[in-house]
Design an enzyme around this catalytic site. Structure first.
Site, PDB file in Angstrom:
ATOM      1  CD  GLU A  44      -4.692  61.053   7.771  1.00 11.52           C
ATOM      2  OE1 GLU A  44      -5.756  60.428   7.581  1.00 11.52           O
ATOM      3  OE2 GLU A  44      -3.879  60.740   8.648  1.00 11.52           O
ATOM      4  CD  GLU A  47      -3.684  62.954  12.644  1.00  8.01           C
ATOM      5  OE1 GLU A  47      -4.245  63.876  12.009  1.00  8.01           O
ATOM      6  OE2 GLU A  47      -4.098  61.774  12.651  1.00  8.01           O
TER       7      GLU A  47
END
Length: 488
Positions: free
Chosen positions: A236, A339
């Site tokens: 991220e 994810e």
């Protein structure tokens, strides 16, 4: 006359091989036959005891042009797309610690449930964290603070829970598990905010030491008996979190890959390891993919683009079309779901049917838009949705109640299993098209020649439909709020 004869023969030859109509006829030929095949149906359904249950066997019968009133799933095994890689989950500190607290018989049940192809759902893929993440009980790195030369590097921390856990998962998977590793943050001294938490950026002078860090990690894990299939560059990279996080713009990630990480992996003899870029949500997916892939110096090191499903944080809907755009623009680049989970854990909602349906909707759309695999987030969490050192508690497919020793199977587990249990690594996605919007579908042709068609009913009503292939059809039923896998 002889010259004219040759001219017209050549023209006829050219016409036959360039005429679009002739080409369409050639492309329209079919080789897949349903003759002699029966369809075995496995179903998971709300308000029932059906959980990956073998429910019926169907037969194909002749069926000409379907009517508009006849609901159909049109499958075409002769039209193939991307190659399927696998499905799995994340082997985090939180999962390992929860597992260690469970009774031995429940540990064995857990491993079988996930990794056994016959008795479980056959996971063959996994992710783990480099340094700590939010789903760790403590904040840690593998070096002493300030050690840019990495002389103090050690994975001793992971030997208590995570490494034994991963090794047992590999054994349960039959000795092979494609494992990739992702960092949430470099050590604090390497960052502009001097903090492993709360975002910040990697300082330019530490680009090379941080690249060296991946090499140290891979070699240390492999020395401990855990092969590493690949890495992602940064988890991220556009999110400033209250937990471990680090910001990379597209240009920064591109340059780090091109000038440091890629060459360092190659120099260390690790060029066979897969490198995954982005590893964040679908919202900025195209911008990040194009930034990385439009630079040949960076693109040559990149195996694929990873993505998550959290873009509805802004109040919108999942942005599946962005995946499709990347797939169309860069068809030779692998797209991997790295994810996803349902956030805001509540123990009273572990039986909520929407948990599983979230997985079904996302997996079907993503596979139809070109994804080669799916990696769920934590493979196991405790009765609090943790442990998590910043209280960012979430759902997992299986929860281990460390107070009672019970394993709690959520609907997520069964929905994922409708894909992972029946789609084999190396399978090719095929056409599967629904004639009604309440039915979602995707399908794969396995290396052994079998076909798995997944059909999900999001509606409140039971729906009769036909699985139609090349003029033959098998009549089936989609129960309300159900998912089925049809294998033949």
């Amino acid at each position: 006359m002889k010259k004219i004869f040759i001219y017209f023969s050549t023209a006829a030859f050219f016409f036959a091989y360039s005429n679009p109509v002739s080409a369409q006829v050639k492309r329209g030929r079919t080789s897949f036959s349903t003759s002699g095949k029966s369809v075995t149906v496995y179903t998971t359904a709300d308000k029932s005891d059906l959980r990956l249950s073998k429910t019926t066997t169907l037969q194909f019968k002749p069926m000409a042009q379907p009517l508009e009133t006849q609901v159909c799933i049109f499958a075409d095994p002769d039209k193939t797309f991307q190659t399927f890689l696998g499905i799995g989950g994340a082997l985090t500190d939180a999962s390992a610690e929860t597992y260690a607290k469970m009774p031995k018989e429940k540990q064995q049940e857990f491993m079988q449930a996930y990794f056994d192809k016959q008795k479980g759902i056959g996971y063959n893929f996994a992710r783990t964290n480099i340094n700590s993440c939010d789903f760790s009980s403590d904040i840690y790195t593998y070096i002493n603070e300030g050690d840019a030369a990495l002389k103090s590097f050690t994975i001793e921390h992971d030997k208590q829970f995570k490494i034994p856990f991963i090794k047992q998962a590999i054994a349960a998977a039959g000795g092979k598990l494609n494992l990739f590793a992702s960092p949430w943050s470099p050590p604090a001294f390497m960052k502009t905010n001097n903090d492993i938490l709360h975002g910040g950026k990697l300082k330019k002078e530490f680009y090379q030491p941080w690249a060296n860090y991946y090499i140290k990690f891979i070699k240390a894990y492999e020395a401990a008996g855990i092969p590493i299939w690949g890495i992602s560059i940064q988890n991220e990279p556009m999110a400033t979190q209250r937990w471990e996080s680090c910001i990379f713009t597209g240009e920064e990630e591109r340059d780090f890959l091109k000038n440091n990480l890629g060459p360092t992996m190659q120099k260390a003899g690790l060029e066979s390891k897969k490198i995954i870029g982005w590893d964040h949500n679908r919202d900025l997916l195209y911008q990040r993919a194009s930034t990385l892939l439009n630079d040949p110096g960076a693109a040559k090191y990149l195996w694929g683009i990873g993505y998550h499903w959290y873009e509805p944080w802004s109040g919108g809907e999942p942005m599946f079309d962005n995946l499709k755009l990347v797939n169309e623009a860069y068809p030779n680049t692998n797209l991997l779901f790295t994810e996803g989970c349902k956030e805001a854990f509540d123990l009273t909602k572990v039986t909520d049917w929407k948990l599983g349906e979230k997985y079904g909707v996302n997996m079907i759309h993503d596979f139809n838009n070109g994804s080669v695999g799916f990696t769920d987030w934590n493979i196991l969490l405790d009765e609090t949705g943790g442990p998590n050192h910043v209280q960012n508690f979430c759902f997992a497919p299986i929860h281990g109640n460390t107070k009672t020793g019970e394993l709690i199977y959520t609907n997520e587990y069964y929905y994922i299993g409708h894909f992972s249990k029946f789609i084999q690594p190396g399978a090719k996605r095929i056409v599967s098209s629904a004639s009604r919007s309440q039915l979602l579908t995707t399908a794969f042709k396995n290396p052994d020649g079998t076909v798995a068609v997944i059909v999900m009913n999001q509606g409140d009503a039971k729906t009769q439909y036909y699985l139609w292939i090349n003029g033959k059809a098998a009549e089936a039923t989609a129960l309300p709020h159900s998912i089925s896998t049809l294998v033949f």
